[in-house]
Enzyme design. Structure first.
Site, PDB file in Angstrom:
ATOM      1  CG  ASP A 114      55.955  -3.598 -19.947  1.00  0.00           C
ATOM      2  OD1 ASP A 114      56.140  -4.384 -20.894  1.00  0.00           O
ATOM      3  OD2 ASP A 114      56.110  -3.679 -18.539  1.00  0.00           O
ATOM      4  CE  LYS A 170      56.402  -3.860 -11.055  1.00  0.00           C
ATOM      5  NZ  LYS A 170      56.077  -3.990 -12.380  1.00  0.00           N
ATOM      6  CD  GLU A 217      56.259   0.009 -17.239  1.00  0.00           C
ATOM      7  OE1 GLU A 217      57.092   0.738 -16.381  1.00  0.00           O
ATOM      8  OE2 GLU A 217      56.460  -1.106 -17.331  1.00  0.00           O
ATOM      9  CE  LYS A 251      59.529  -4.912 -18.888  1.00  0.00           C
ATOM     10  NZ  LYS A 251      58.287  -5.389 -18.002  1.00  0.00           N
ATOM     11  CG  ASP A 299      54.696  -1.291 -14.137  1.00  0.00           C
ATOM     12  OD1 ASP A 299      53.231  -1.159 -14.682  1.00  0.00           O
ATOM     13  OD2 ASP A 299      55.491  -1.981 -14.596  1.00  0.00           O
TER      14      ASP A 299
END
Ligand code: MG
Length: 367
Positions: free
Chosen positions: A238, A163, A213, A262, A188
């Site tokens: 995402d 992250k 991401e 997801k 991300d």
């Protein structure tokens, strides 16, 4: 399958180590579990992806309880369902709330697979026998980050995702690249940037990332399309994708070159498969991110990731990395960076009822 009983469990389980994102720190995972039972006594299990607070998307554990109790459960209780793909049709008049819907839809898929005598992966059309997995690491001090990467690589994980947040990107990425120049690495940003950060985001190209991401807003496609034209690094979306239509628009606009798929975020396994197939037919790779799921959600994600167009390692770590004791047995294990696709019918594992009881803070039966 005539659905005669649905049980909703609100559960809480401590994480072994807190997970830090751009929004805050998660110490314990709160979630909803659904058990559906048909008139022959066969059962299926689902798990809700929503977090306690609306920092990832707008849904929370309690909004999902409300939508299930007051709207979704009455739509399927007592109904005869021939195939899990019918569930989204029954829910069509409830707008959005994808994670709430995916909870029950997933439970019906697991019931259906077990009644077919098939592992869930096979029911979904999965072809792989095992899937490669990577490790996702939250924001932490550099020394801890490097130590965790080292451990993950020793355990065989196939790539690392970190992250990032504004102001710490170069510190984090140059620190990692100094020690691991060849490491398959991705980041991300969880929507932490805007187009004002264009030059900074372009400067991340130097780190040879597999993808970046969700750099921009959680509901944006247009700015991502502008950004993708300026970046060498592929953008992966995402948060911006919560339906097949979103994925189609993103491809049309050129908002990304990769999707993180997801189940909860897109409203269920059926939609996830539709997005997978749409992307496969256009040469757009997908991969499976994580939601700090407990074992049931994790088992579903693994089954989905056995489909052919999942072309990057999943974020699905082994149970022991997150929990003292998972809610399924056997727990999910990673060996040399791979998870074997379970071959037992249904979810491929048993739900550990005594562990569930210990973690349940509230439950309600609907019959
Ligand atoms: Mg993400």
């Amino acid at each position: 399958m005539k659905i005669r009983r649905i049980t909703l469990y609100q559960v809480k389980m401590n994480l072994k180590q807190p997970f830090v994102t751009a929004f805050g720190t998660i110490h314990e995972r709160e979630s909803l579990i659904a058990r559906v039972e048909d008139e022959e006594g066969a059962t299926g299990w689902g798990e809700c992806a929503a977090f306690s607070a609306p920092w990832y998307t707008e849904e929370t554990v309690l909004t999902c309880w409300h939508i299930n109790e007051d709207f979704l459960i009455p739509l399927i209780l007592g109904k005869t369902i021939r195939h899990p793909n019918e569930v989204s049709g029954l829910f069509q008049h409830v707008r959005r709330n994808p994670m709430a819907k995916a909870l029950l839809e997933g439970a019906v898929w697991s019931l259906y697979a077990s009644k077919q005598g098939q592992p869930l992966a096979q029911t979904l059309g999965g072809t792989k026998k095992q899937i490669p997995v990577g490790r996702a690491i939250g924001i932490k001090p550099m020394s801890e980050l490097l130590k965790e990467i080292d451990t993950a690589l020793q355990e065989g994980y196939k790539r690392i995702k970190v992250k990032i947040k504004p102001g710490r990107e170069h510190e984090i990425l140059s620190g990692i690249r100094k020690h691991y120049p060849e490491l398959p690495l991705m980041v991300d940003a969880n929507s932490s940037y805007t187009l004002k950060d264009l030059e900074l985001l372009k400067s991340l190209d130097q780190y040879g990332l597999i993808m970046i991401e969700q750099p921009l807003a959680y509901d944006d496609l247009i700015d991502h399309a502008l950004l993708q034209k300026k970046l060498e690094t592929p953008i992966c979306l995402d948060e911006s994708i919560s339906s097949l239509a979103d994925a189609q628009r993103a491809i049309q606009l050129g908002s990304c070159r990769i999707f993180n798929l997801k189940i909860g975020r897109v409203g269920g396994i059926g939609t996830a498969i539709a997005i997978h197939d749409f992307c496969r037919d256009r040469g757009i790779p997908v991969w499976g991110g994580g939601m700090l799921e407990m074992g049931i959600g994790r088992a579903q994600s693994i089954a989905l990731a056995s489909l052919s167009n999942f072309l990057f390692p999943a974020d699905t770590g082994g149970s022991a990395h997150y929990w003292e004791e998972d809610i399924i047995s056997p727990p999910i294990t990673v060996e040399n960076g791979y998870i074997e696709i379970p071959q037992k019918p249904g979810l491929g594992c048993e739900v550990n009822l005594s562990r569930m009881e210990a973690l349940t803070v509230y439950l309600r039966d609907f019959a």
